[in-house]
Design an enzyme around this catalytic site. Structure first.
Site, PDB file in Angstrom:
ATOM      1  N   TYR A 145       0.820  -1.226   0.000  1.00 32.80           N
ATOM      2  CA  TYR A 145       0.000   0.000   0.000  1.00 32.80           C
ATOM      3  C   TYR A 145       0.849   1.270   0.000  1.00 32.80           C
ATOM      4  CZ  TYR A 145      -3.941  -3.064   1.147  1.00 32.80           C
ATOM      5  OH  TYR A 145      -4.900  -4.052   1.136  1.00 32.80           O
ATOM      6  N   LYS A 196       3.400 -15.318   1.848  1.00 35.00           N
ATOM      7  CA  LYS A 196       3.390 -16.182   0.662  1.00 35.00           C
ATOM      8  C   LYS A 196       4.844 -16.463   0.294  1.00 35.00           C
ATOM      9  CE  LYS A 196       0.418 -17.058  -2.041  1.00 35.00           C
ATOM     10  NZ  LYS A 196      -0.128 -18.418  -2.291  1.00 35.00           N
ATOM     11  N   ASP A 229      -2.908 -17.858   1.858  1.00 35.80           N
ATOM     12  CA  ASP A 229      -4.126 -18.405   1.228  1.00 35.80           C
ATOM     13  C   ASP A 229      -4.657 -19.583   2.040  1.00 35.80           C
ATOM     14  OD1 ASP A 229      -1.811 -19.689   0.449  1.00 35.80           O
ATOM     15  OD2 ASP A 229      -2.498 -20.158  -1.566  1.00 35.80           O
ATOM     16  N   ASP A 253      -5.042  -7.186   5.863  1.00 30.73           N
ATOM     17  CA  ASP A 253      -6.271  -6.492   5.480  1.00 30.73           C
ATOM     18  C   ASP A 253      -7.344  -7.525   5.128  1.00 30.73           C
ATOM     19  OD1 ASP A 253      -8.020  -4.553   4.729  1.00 30.73           O
ATOM     20  OD2 ASP A 253      -6.895  -3.839   2.993  1.00 30.73           O
ATOM     21  N   ASP A 257     -10.676  -8.943   7.503  1.00 30.79           N
ATOM     22  CA  ASP A 257     -12.067  -8.801   7.039  1.00 30.79           C
ATOM     23  C   ASP A 257     -12.773 -10.160   7.030  1.00 30.79           C
ATOM     24  OD1 ASP A 257     -11.961  -6.121   6.789  1.00 30.79           O
ATOM     25  OD2 ASP A 257     -12.544  -6.043   4.680  1.00 30.79           O
TER      26      ASP A 257
END
Ligand code: NAD
Length: 368
Positions: A145, A196, A229, A253, A257
């Site tokens: 970001y 990852k 994942d 993030d 959520d």
């Protein structure tokens, strides 16, 4: 009774339902001042779209400096369709990014707790979520970001290319991992770190640095590594296997959520964003609900204020050294839920539907 030293709280209601939910927090602060001999001084300022409308920018220097001087900042939400067409750098959400970056709020703490009274609001089976209590620790000022280069550039054949850069340094990784390990000691002593590392070099570094810090300074904390994942999948399959989930800005993030939805409603979830302790021992901090400005329900007095009220509770606990008052507020929220009061987002058969204002008043009545 002696009044405690006055502490400054800055309220930034923002846009959409922000002002409606922050209004309830303000009532609670006033209640604490009056009934618990606390002496919070608080001010309210514009941020986000509301500030753009009044000042043409999402946050003024004056408000920014006030947030630097405050002991805790409590924010409602920024953004909404009215400002969606503005250029990226001028949008309401930039105020939030600026606050996070300039206050150096590198650690975002998001609890995902499934209240026993609301176990049926989750889309998962009650036995999977009942008693769920996870803390997601998300890195907040690094990664994709903020990484440079970034932008959209023209390329050949009338095409365009969008670019963002994902990078982390050793110190950025260690700083956030330390927050997770320290919190773990106060919880179940277990951290799951996600990245990852199978496809990203920054992920390899993340895994190595988190492990190295654990081996050196946190030998007694249980540490597991998980691909992000897989973590997303495990959160749906068996969320109770987690205690603390540690993740970078992007994966944190998304995972937070997802964890939010395990609990039933965005309207219940608070968050804290913390910086380092300064020389005087003060931690810069920003507290806000996980949800956004919910333009679809704004102005109707039906938003759930609990996420913002629990954000105040986190502020009492982490910034204002008032753990007893934080406990009192948490218990009051539980009592109101026990009595069956529900805002529309968590309403179910046999319960009593109440407005935003009623929910705030009911929680205050339980503080007494
Ligand atoms: P949102 O969280 O605002 O809303 C998602 C859904 O959840 C909506 O149906 C909404 O009605 C519901 N909801 C959210 N909070 C609720 C509450 N307290 N009580 C009851 N229902 C609630 O997410 P969105 O729709 O993706 O975003 C709307 C705007 O908010 C956008 O402009 C977005 O950029 C902004 N946003 C801001 C923040 C922030 O300020 N931290 C975070 C997320 C989104």
């Amino acid at each position: 009774m002696n009044k405690l030293k006055s502490r400054k709280i800055l309220l930034l209601p923002g846009d959409g339902i922000g002002p409606e939910v922050v209004r309830e927090v303000k009532k609670i602060i006033e209640w604490f001042n009056k009934n618990k001999s606390l002496d919070f001084s608080f001010e309210e300022e514009l941020i986000g779209g509301a500030s753009i409308d009044a000042n043409k920018i999402p946050i003024t220097d004056e408000v920014f400096y006030k947030s630097l001087e405050s002991d805790a900042v409590i924010l409602g939400a920024c953004g909404g369709p009215k400002w969606d067409n503005l250029e990226f750098s001028k949008r309401p959400e930039r105020a939030l990014l600026k606050l996070r970056k300039e206050l150096k709020l590198f650690a975002n703490l998001r609890p995902a707790i499934c209240f026993k009274q609301l176990v049926d609001s989750s889309s998962l089976k009650p036995e999977i979520v009942s008693g769920l209590d996870i803390m997601i620790v998300r890195e907040l000022t690094g990664g994709i970001y903020f990484g440079e280069p970034r932008g959209i550039e023209p390329i050949e054949n009338n095409q365009r290319r969008g670019i963002n850069t994902h990078s982390y340094t050793t110190s950025e990784i260690q700083r956030i991992a330390r927050v997770a390990f320290d919190l773990a000691k106060k919880r179940k002593n277990k951290v799951t770190s996600c990245e990852k590392s199978n496809v990203m070099e920054a992920g390899v570094l993340w895994r190595e640095e988190v492990q190295a810090l654990k081996d050196k300074e946190y030998k007694k904390v249980e540490l597991n590594h998980m691909l992000a994942d897989n973590c997303a999948m495990q959160l749906l399959r068996n969320p109770k296997q987690f205690d603390i989930i540690l993740a970078d800005n992007l994966f944190g993030d998304m995972l937070s959520d997802e964890a939010a939805m395990l609990t039933g409603s965005l309207g219940l979830l608070p968050s804290a964003s913390l910086g380092s302790r300064d020389k005087k021992g003060k931690i810069r901090s920003l507290y806000e609900p996980v949800h956004g400005s919910a333009p679809d329900i704004a102005g109707k007095n039906i938003a759930n204020p609990i996420a913002t009220i629990l954000s105040l509770s986190m502020a009492l606990r982490y910034s204002l050294d008032l753990a007893k008052e934080a406990d009192l507020l948490d218990v009051s929220v539980q009592k109101v839920l026990d009595e069956g009061l529900r805002t529309k987002d968590i309403m179910s058969v046999g319960k009593k539907e109440v407005t935003t204002t009623d929910m705030g008043d009911a929680i205050i009545s339980k503080l007494k």
